[in-house]
Design a protein around this motif. Structure first.
Motif, PDB file in Angstrom:
ATOM      1  N   VAL A 311       0.871  -1.183   0.000  1.00 58.92           N
ATOM      2  CA  VAL A 311       0.000   0.000   0.000  1.00 58.92           C
ATOM      3  C   VAL A 311       0.904   1.228   0.000  1.00 58.92           C
ATOM      4  CG1 VAL A 311      -1.956  -1.117   1.132  1.00 58.92           C
ATOM      5  CG2 VAL A 311      -0.228   0.023   2.523  1.00 58.92           C
ATOM      6  N   TYR A 312       0.334   2.376  -0.414  1.00 62.25           N
ATOM      7  CA  TYR A 312       1.181   3.537  -0.676  1.00 62.25           C
ATOM      8  C   TYR A 312       0.970   4.700   0.284  1.00 62.25           C
ATOM      9  CZ  TYR A 312       1.771   0.903  -4.985  1.00 62.25           C
ATOM     10  OH  TYR A 312       2.028  -0.088  -5.897  1.00 62.25           O
ATOM     11  N   ASP A 313       0.239   4.491   1.359  1.00 63.50           N
ATOM     12  CA  ASP A 313       0.078   5.559   2.342  1.00 63.50           C
ATOM     13  C   ASP A 313      -0.344   4.970   3.680  1.00 63.50           C
ATOM     14  OD1 ASP A 313      -3.055   5.739   2.547  1.00 63.50           O
ATOM     15  OD2 ASP A 313      -2.635   5.772   0.397  1.00 63.50           O
ATOM     16  N   GLY A 314      -0.175   5.778   4.730  1.00 62.00           N
ATOM     17  CA  GLY A 314      -0.474   5.310   6.076  1.00 62.00           C
ATOM     18  C   GLY A 314      -1.938   5.017   6.298  1.00 62.00           C
ATOM     19  N   GLU A 315      -2.813   5.804   5.681  1.00 60.04           N
ATOM     20  CA  GLU A 315      -4.249   5.601   5.865  1.00 60.04           C
ATOM     21  C   GLU A 315      -4.688   4.240   5.342  1.00 60.04           C
ATOM     22  OE1 GLU A 315      -8.509   7.847   4.899  1.00 60.04           O
ATOM     23  OE2 GLU A 315      -6.637   8.642   4.098  1.00 60.04           O
ATOM     24  N   SER A 316      -4.166   3.840   4.180  1.00 63.17           N
ATOM     25  CA  SER A 316      -4.506   2.541   3.611  1.00 63.17           C
ATOM     26  C   SER A 316      -4.024   1.406   4.518  1.00 63.17           C
ATOM     27  CB  SER A 316      -3.887   2.387   2.224  1.00 63.17           C
ATOM     28  OG  SER A 316      -4.405   3.342   1.325  1.00 63.17           O
ATOM     29  N   ALA A 317      -2.838   1.582   5.099  1.00 64.65           N
ATOM     30  CA  ALA A 317      -2.315   0.563   6.014  1.00 64.65           C
ATOM     31  C   ALA A 317      -3.209   0.414   7.232  1.00 64.65           C
ATOM     32  CB  ALA A 317      -0.893   0.928   6.435  1.00 64.65           C
ATOM     33  N   LEU A 318      -3.639   1.537   7.802  1.00 62.06           N
ATOM     34  CA  LEU A 318      -4.499   1.487   8.981  1.00 62.06           C
ATOM     35  C   LEU A 318      -5.871   0.915   8.643  1.00 62.06           C
ATOM     36  CD1 LEU A 318      -3.564   4.902  10.625  1.00 62.06           C
ATOM     37  CD2 LEU A 318      -2.957   2.614  11.448  1.00 62.06           C
ATOM     38  N   ILE A 331       6.436  -3.501   6.960  1.00 64.65           N
ATOM     39  CA  ILE A 331       7.650  -2.749   6.642  1.00 64.65           C
ATOM     40  C   ILE A 331       7.195  -1.323   6.353  1.00 64.65           C
ATOM     41  CG2 ILE A 331       9.754  -2.687   5.272  1.00 64.65           C
ATOM     42  CD1 ILE A 331       9.283  -5.362   6.684  1.00 64.65           C
ATOM     43  N   LEU A 332       7.573  -0.373   7.194  1.00 65.84           N
ATOM     44  CA  LEU A 332       6.925   0.935   7.227  1.00 65.84           C
ATOM     45  C   LEU A 332       7.903   2.079   6.952  1.00 65.84           C
ATOM     46  CD1 LEU A 332       4.355   2.616   8.021  1.00 65.84           C
ATOM     47  CD2 LEU A 332       5.153   2.444  10.394  1.00 65.84           C
ATOM     48  N   ASP A 333       7.579   2.891   5.948  1.00 73.65           N
ATOM     49  CA  ASP A 333       8.339   4.112   5.691  1.00 73.65           C
ATOM     50  C   ASP A 333       7.990   5.143   6.766  1.00 73.65           C
ATOM     51  OD1 ASP A 333       9.967   5.971   4.459  1.00 73.65           O
ATOM     52  OD2 ASP A 333       8.433   6.615   3.038  1.00 73.65           O
ATOM     53  N   LEU A 334       8.938   6.023   7.045  1.00 73.48           N
ATOM     54  CA  LEU A 334       8.721   7.010   8.108  1.00 73.48           C
ATOM     55  C   LEU A 334       8.071   8.282   7.582  1.00 73.48           C
ATOM     56  CD1 LEU A 334       9.370   6.747  11.103  1.00 73.48           C
ATOM     57  CD2 LEU A 334      11.434   8.108  10.719  1.00 73.48           C
ATOM     58  N   ARG A 335       8.564   8.801   6.482  1.00 70.76           N
ATOM     59  CA  ARG A 335       8.083  10.069   5.951  1.00 70.76           C
ATOM     60  C   ARG A 335       7.103   9.825   4.795  1.00 70.76           C
ATOM     61  NH1 ARG A 335       9.777  11.495  10.228  1.00 70.76           N
ATOM     62  NH2 ARG A 335      11.856  12.363  10.579  1.00 70.76           N
ATOM     63  N   MET A 336       5.825  10.061   5.059  1.00 72.10           N
ATOM     64  CA  MET A 336       4.786   9.913   4.050  1.00 72.10           C
ATOM     65  C   MET A 336       3.796  11.058   4.184  1.00 72.10           C
ATOM     66  SD  MET A 336       3.916   5.807   4.201  1.00 72.10           S
ATOM     67  CE  MET A 336       3.571   5.852   5.975  1.00 72.10           C
ATOM     68  N   PRO A 337       3.192  11.499   3.076  1.00 71.27           N
ATOM     69  CA  PRO A 337       2.158  12.532   3.187  1.00 71.27           C
ATOM     70  C   PRO A 337       0.946  11.997   3.941  1.00 71.27           C
ATOM     71  CG  PRO A 337       2.328  11.702   0.935  1.00 71.27           C
ATOM     72  CD  PRO A 337       3.443  11.103   1.696  1.00 71.27           C
ATOM     73  N   GLY A 338       0.210  12.881   4.565  1.00 75.93           N
ATOM     74  CA  GLY A 338      -0.936  12.434   5.354  1.00 75.93           C
ATOM     75  C   GLY A 338      -0.472  11.884   6.685  1.00 75.93           C
ATOM     76  N   ILE A 339      -0.896  10.677   6.995  1.00 75.34           N
ATOM     77  CA  ILE A 339      -0.501  10.032   8.251  1.00 75.34           C
ATOM     78  C   ILE A 339       0.917   9.489   8.102  1.00 75.34           C
ATOM     79  CG2 ILE A 339      -1.091   8.254   9.931  1.00 75.34           C
ATOM     80  CD1 ILE A 339      -3.946   8.329   8.858  1.00 75.34           C
ATOM     81  N   ASP A 340       1.853  10.007   8.910  1.00 81.42           N
ATOM     82  CA  ASP A 340       3.242   9.568   8.745  1.00 81.42           C
ATOM     83  C   ASP A 340       3.499   8.243   9.455  1.00 81.42           C
ATOM     84  OD1 ASP A 340       3.570  10.057  11.461  1.00 81.42           O
ATOM     85  OD2 ASP A 340       4.688  11.920  11.185  1.00 81.42           O
ATOM     86  N   GLY A 341       4.713   7.719   9.251  1.00 85.65           N
ATOM     87  CA  GLY A 341       5.050   6.402   9.763  1.00 85.65           C
ATOM     88  C   GLY A 341       4.995   6.291  11.274  1.00 85.65           C
ATOM     89  N   ILE A 342       5.418   7.331  11.980  1.00 83.85           N
ATOM     90  CA  ILE A 342       5.401   7.275  13.448  1.00 83.85           C
ATOM     91  C   ILE A 342       3.972   7.151  13.967  1.00 83.85           C
ATOM     92  CG2 ILE A 342       5.810   8.640  15.540  1.00 83.85           C
ATOM     93  CD1 ILE A 342       8.411   9.602  14.321  1.00 83.85           C
TER      94      ILE A 342
END
Length: 411
Positions: A311-318, A331-342
């Motif tokens: 998936v390509y963003d934090g919202e989709s992961a959640l 496996i999570l990127d830290l810097r993403m637009p919208g909801i970030d990795g942290i």
């Protein structure tokens, strides 16, 4: 005595009709809930996961876990167990799984005009006509997807699938029940030798499916008089070797007297057959907004037998996690637009602490690393990390998951 299956459109008075048939015949009623519960008991798969097979939504991880195929096989086994009896009324989705060569089954379809169904939904749910219309149409999409998956037919109410189609908005409850009662008196629906043999074959096929899917295989299974036919629908480089392995597994199933294999139409398409390895993490989710990077990473991991969804963003992961489609390893990127990795990490560990999260970033600081590890990350790695090191980290996360599950079961 025969078995009756009832497949009905939503808001077509199915419950009242099934109850009336049961009262007149004395037949035992079985619902999807009953069959799912039995499949869960046989398999150990939670009921809420088995019931997903009736939905038109397939898990993004299904190609990794074969959960849908396993659930279907255990549903067939549950049905075959019940079909050892007769005098049953099976209502709902599951009855569609019964093969057509089981001839003592009377297959009934209940349907009504859309206006009737919408009005019934509006009244029962106390909602507006437009809301009721959306619900009924959504149900029909689900019915159509289920029937098409099983029979290759797009119309869930096609007369070709049933012995009788009854319009519940134009026929009284009593007339419907009487029609069914008269029909089951026909000797053609008697449980005789050929139909009994077909039930036995149905059970053998379910057991073969389960034996194969447990070993990570995905092929079509048919059984006739104990002869098992396995159809391979994906291209494989060493076909003869795969055929030998499939035959060896199938012949361990009681009742399987012989096994033959063949290739189906899908064998000549571009998809490639891969045996699923259940010893590695079955559900890995890559979360990163850099599409080219994450797609390349997914391919590199696949070469090391670590298959993944992306998936390509934090919202989709959640959303996946909150819809009970959660991964084992993220496996999570830290810097993403919208909801970030942290923030994704924080929410995931709060609601699903069993998910192991590996942070993979090109911009993380020591402070970020400290925060992530305190929040429960399994590891904090740079995107420049060697692919072999990342693979080892994923497998270490898998080992922790396995150990935790083992301790939970033993405790």
């Amino acid at each position: 005595m025969p078995v009756i299956t009832v497949f009905s459109g939503s808001y077509c008075n199915e419950k009242q009709i099934v109850q009336e048939i049961a009262s007149r015949t004395g037949y035992r009623k079985l619902t999807d809930e009953d069959i799912v519960a039995e499949a869960s008991r046989l398999s150990g798969i939670p009921e809420n996961k088995i019931v997903r097979v009736f939905s038109d939504k397939v898990s993004v991880f299904n190609r990794l876990t074969r959960e849908r195929e396993r659930s279907l096989a255990y549903l067939r086994m549950a049905l075959a167990t019940y079909l050892a009896e007769d005098a049953l009324i099976i209502g709902g989705f599951a009855g569609q799984l019964i093969p057509t060569d089981i001839s003592h089954v009377l297959r009934i379809c209940l349907i009504a005009d859309m206006t009737f169904r919408v009005a019934t939904a509006e009244k029962e749910l106390k909602i507006s006509s437009s809301e009721a219309n959306k619900i009924v149409h959504r149900d029909d999409v689900q019915f159509a997807a289920w029937v098409h998956m099983l029979h290759g037919v797009y119309d869930p109410w096609s007369p070709s699938l049933y012995d009788i189609c009854l319009p519940t908005d134009k026929t009284s409850l009593e007339d419907i029940a009487m029609t069914i009662e008269q029909t089951i008196a026909n000797p053609v629906f008697k449980l005789a030798g050929p139909s009994r043999s077909a039930v036995d074959d149905f059970m053998i096929a379910a057991n073969v499916e389960i034996a194969l899917v447990k070993k990570g295989h995905d092929v079509t299974v048919e059984v006739k008089d104990g002869l098992v036919t396995l159809t391979i629908n994906k291209h494989v480089l060493r076909l003869s070797r795969l055929e030998e392995e499939l035959k060896e597994i199938a012949l361990t199933v009681p009742g399987a007297t012989a096994v033959e294999t063949k290739v189906g139409p899908g064998y000549y398409q571009t998809d490639v057959y891969r045996r699923q390895d259940f010893d590695v993490p079955s559900k890995i989710l890559l979360v990163d907004d850099e599409k080219k990077y994450v797609q390349t990473l997914s391919k590199r991991l696949m070469m090391r037998e670590l298959d993944s969804a992306v998936v390509y963003d934090g919202e989709s992961a959640l959303n996946l996690v909150n819809q009970e489609d959660e991964p084992d390893v993220m496996i999570l990127d830290l810097r993403m637009p919208g909801i970030d990795g942290i923030e994704v990490l924080r929410r995931v560990k709060e609601t699903h602490p069993a998910i192991e999260v590996i942070v993979l970033t090109s911009q993380g600081s020591e402070a970020d690393k400290k925060t992530c590890m305190e929040l429960g990350a399994f590891a904090f790695l740079s995107k420049s990390v060697d692919i072999e090191e990342l693979s080892k980290t994923i497998k270490a996360a898998k080992e922790k998951i396995h150990q935790t599950r083992t301790e939970t079961k033993s405790g």
